[in-house]
Design an enzyme around this catalytic site. Structure first.
Site, PDB file in Angstrom:
ATOM      1  N   LYS A   1     -25.489 -34.035 -16.617  1.00 41.98           N
ATOM      2  CA  LYS A   1     -24.350 -33.107 -16.617  1.00 41.98           C
ATOM      3  C   LYS A   1     -23.806 -32.910 -18.040  1.00 41.98           C
ATOM      4  O   LYS A   1     -23.361 -31.809 -18.391  1.00 41.98           O
ATOM      5  CB  LYS A   1     -23.267 -33.617 -15.662  1.00 41.98           C
TER       6      LYS A   1
ATOM      7  N   ARG B   1     -26.170 -24.262   0.743  1.00 41.49           N
ATOM      8  CA  ARG B   1     -25.022 -24.989   1.301  1.00 41.49           C
ATOM      9  C   ARG B   1     -24.089 -25.427   0.161  1.00 41.49           C
ATOM     10  O   ARG B   1     -24.374 -25.202  -1.010  1.00 41.49           O
ATOM     11  CB  ARG B   1     -25.511 -26.219   2.068  1.00 41.49           C
TER      12      ARG B   1
ATOM     13  N   ASN C   1     -38.500 -24.320  -6.167  1.00 39.16           N
ATOM     14  CA  ASN C   1     -38.043 -25.554  -6.797  1.00 39.16           C
ATOM     15  C   ASN C   1     -37.531 -25.225  -8.190  1.00 39.16           C
ATOM     16  O   ASN C   1     -38.309 -24.906  -9.089  1.00 39.16           O
ATOM     17  CB  ASN C   1     -39.205 -26.550  -6.859  1.00 39.16           C
TER      18      ASN C   1
ATOM     19  N   TYR D   1     -27.242 -39.146 -13.713  1.00 39.65           N
ATOM     20  CA  TYR D   1     -26.486 -37.943 -13.322  1.00 39.65           C
ATOM     21  C   TYR D   1     -25.511 -37.522 -14.433  1.00 39.65           C
ATOM     22  O   TYR D   1     -25.446 -36.342 -14.799  1.00 39.65           O
ATOM     23  CB  TYR D   1     -25.732 -38.253 -12.030  1.00 39.65           C
TER      24      TYR D   1
HETATM   25  P1  NAI Z   1     -25.192 -30.129  -2.090  1.00 35.23           P
HETATM   26  O1  NAI Z   1     -26.116 -31.282  -2.040  1.00 35.23           O
HETATM   27  O2  NAI Z   1     -24.327 -29.831  -0.911  1.00 35.23           O
HETATM   28  O3  NAI Z   1     -25.955 -28.795  -2.486  1.00 35.23           O
HETATM   29  C1  NAI Z   1     -26.925 -28.774  -3.501  1.00 35.23           C
HETATM   30  C2  NAI Z   1     -27.953 -27.717  -3.170  1.00 35.23           C
HETATM   31  O4  NAI Z   1     -28.963 -27.727  -4.193  1.00 35.23           O
HETATM   32  C3  NAI Z   1     -28.669 -27.998  -1.829  1.00 35.23           C
HETATM   33  O5  NAI Z   1     -28.677 -26.831  -1.041  1.00 35.23           O
HETATM   34  C4  NAI Z   1     -30.062 -28.419  -2.264  1.00 35.23           C
HETATM   35  O6  NAI Z   1     -31.074 -28.108  -1.315  1.00 35.23           O
HETATM   36  C5  NAI Z   1     -30.222 -27.640  -3.558  1.00 35.23           C
HETATM   37  N1  NAI Z   1     -31.276 -28.213  -4.389  1.00 35.23           N
HETATM   38  C6  NAI Z   1     -31.526 -29.519  -4.642  1.00 35.23           C
HETATM   39  N2  NAI Z   1     -32.609 -29.658  -5.407  1.00 35.23           N
HETATM   40  C7  NAI Z   1     -33.088 -28.401  -5.647  1.00 35.23           C
HETATM   41  C8  NAI Z   1     -34.198 -27.892  -6.360  1.00 35.23           C
HETATM   42  N3  NAI Z   1     -35.053 -28.705  -6.995  1.00 35.23           N
HETATM   43  N4  NAI Z   1     -34.385 -26.557  -6.398  1.00 35.23           N
HETATM   44  C9  NAI Z   1     -33.531 -25.733  -5.752  1.00 35.23           C
HETATM   45  N5  NAI Z   1     -32.461 -26.159  -5.051  1.00 35.23           N
HETATM   46  C10 NAI Z   1     -32.245 -27.473  -5.001  1.00 35.23           C
HETATM   47  O7  NAI Z   1     -24.301 -30.413  -3.383  1.00 35.23           O
HETATM   48  P2  NAI Z   1     -22.921 -29.753  -3.866  1.00 35.23           P
HETATM   49  O8  NAI Z   1     -21.872 -30.784  -3.739  1.00 35.23           O
HETATM   50  O9  NAI Z   1     -22.728 -28.424  -3.290  1.00 35.23           O
HETATM   51  O10 NAI Z   1     -23.240 -29.644  -5.434  1.00 35.23           O
HETATM   52  C11 NAI Z   1     -23.532 -28.431  -6.106  1.00 35.23           C
HETATM   53  C12 NAI Z   1     -23.500 -28.702  -7.599  1.00 35.23           C
HETATM   54  O11 NAI Z   1     -22.207 -29.170  -7.972  1.00 35.23           O
HETATM   55  C13 NAI Z   1     -24.492 -29.790  -8.046  1.00 35.23           C
HETATM   56  O12 NAI Z   1     -25.039 -29.438  -9.299  1.00 35.23           O
HETATM   57  C14 NAI Z   1     -23.611 -31.012  -8.172  1.00 35.23           C
HETATM   58  O13 NAI Z   1     -24.146 -31.940  -9.084  1.00 35.23           O
HETATM   59  C15 NAI Z   1     -22.331 -30.383  -8.682  1.00 35.23           C
HETATM   60  N6  NAI Z   1     -21.167 -31.222  -8.472  1.00 35.23           N
HETATM   61  C16 NAI Z   1     -20.744 -31.593  -7.211  1.00 35.23           C
HETATM   62  C17 NAI Z   1     -19.645 -32.401  -7.065  1.00 35.23           C
HETATM   63  C18 NAI Z   1     -19.134 -32.829  -5.731  1.00 35.23           C
HETATM   64  O14 NAI Z   1     -18.173 -33.616  -5.710  1.00 35.23           O
HETATM   65  N7  NAI Z   1     -19.672 -32.359  -4.614  1.00 35.23           N
HETATM   66  C19 NAI Z   1     -18.891 -32.887  -8.233  1.00 35.23           C
HETATM   67  C20 NAI Z   1     -19.407 -32.444  -9.486  1.00 35.23           C
HETATM   68  C21 NAI Z   1     -20.502 -31.636  -9.583  1.00 35.23           C
END
Ligand code: NAI
Length: 248
Positions: free
Chosen positions: A160, A16, A64, A156
């Site tokens: 990063k 997602r 994981n 966090y």
């Molecule tokens: P999200 O929470 O929608 O998606 C993150 C995905 O990573 C999820 O599908 C989750 O199941 C998976 N995940 C979590 N732990 C895991 C593990 N141990 N092993 C495998 N998969 C795992 O988050 P989003 O917003 O899509 O974020 C994606 C990346 O972008 C992250 O690294 C986040 O820190 C980074 N990010 C997001 C921002 C935002 O504003 N949404 C801003 C800056 C960075």
């Protein structure tokens, strides 16, 4: 011909959010997609089908990303299934926010392990493959808070910042083998991660953004296409902030 035709991309945490958008946009540019997530449930399977519908090969793997042994085995399996790995996007990430003095050891460890160690796990496994191929692009999903810090997110932000330094170090170690590494530092992107934030915190973010809106996952995916493709063949060790101008 798409910008990524003939390339295989491995994206972590892509069931997602931003990872999913990257998988879909990469597929539209012709890349075959291997993606991982903690579990591949109906959402993960729906993502896989959506990517496959773009006319490329797509396989989803449960695992994981924080687990070293599991990750080494997963990458070996993906390499067998696809024959090459040309692009790695270290995208899996979590938040467990809190002020420094209230943060528990468990909050610190979980975020550092899932965000930063996972990037080491996958880069460690993929690097020898890319070195043998004499080409590859590694993209670490960092954050603007990894550059600037953020009150309430010391775990966090540190994870990063670590991903940025990891990308720069990989760029220096593997550049002579044709492997590039860069980081994307997204600002406020509208996904499940930011949906958790209270409305006043969201509003507070938006007023600090010159473009006066949150970013969309595709805004990040489009930058990832640039870094993954030959358009950026002379770009390595860089951090691209994609944040609507929030930080200059
Ligand atoms: P999200 O929470 O929608 O998606 C993150 C995905 O990573 C999820 O599908 C989750 O199941 C998976 N995940 C979590 N732990 C895991 C593990 N141990 N092993 C495998 N998969 C795992 O988050 P989003 O917003 O899509 O974020 C994606 C990346 O972008 C992250 O690294 C986040 O820190 C980074 N990010 C997001 C921002 C935002 O504003 N949404 C801003 C800056 C960075």
């Amino acid at each position: 011909m798409g910008l990524l035709t003939g390339k295989t991309a491995l994206i972590t945490g892509a069931a997602r959010g931003i990872g999913k958008a990257i998988a879909i946009r990469f597929a539209e540019e012709g890349a075959n997609i291997a993606f991982t997530d903690l579990v591949i449930d109906e959402h993960g399977e729906a993502t896989r089908k959506e990517v496959e519908a773009k006319g490329v090969k797509c396989m989803a793997y449960a695992g994981n990303a924080a687990n070293f042994e599991e990750t080494q085995a997963l990458v070996e399996q993906i390499h067998k299934d696809f024959g090459s790995i040309d692009i790695l996007v270290n995208n899996a990430g979590i938040t467990k926010d809190g002020l420094l003095i209230r943060m528990t050891e468990a909050q610190w460890d979980a975020v550092l392990t899932v965000n930063l160690k996972s990037a080491f796990n996958f880069s460690h496994a993929v690097a020898p493959i890319m070195m043998r191929q004499r080409k590859g692009s590694i993209i670490n999903m960092a954050s603007v808070v990894g550059v600037h810090g953020n009150a309430g997110q010391c775990n966090y932000a540190a994870s990063k910042a670590g991903m940025i330094a990891l990308a720069k170090s990989i760029a220096q170690e593997l550049g002579s083998r044709g492997v590039r590494a860069n980081a994307i530092a997204p600002g406020f992107i509208e996904t499940a991660m930011t949906e958790q934030l209270p409305e006043d915190v969201r509003k507070d973010w938006i007023v600090r953004i010159p473009l006066r809106r949150g970013g969309q996952p595709d805004d990040i995916a489009n930058t990832a296409i640039y870094l993954a493709s030959d358009l950026s063949s002379y770009v390595s060790g860089q951090v691209i902030q994609v944040d609507g101008g929030m930080n200059m």
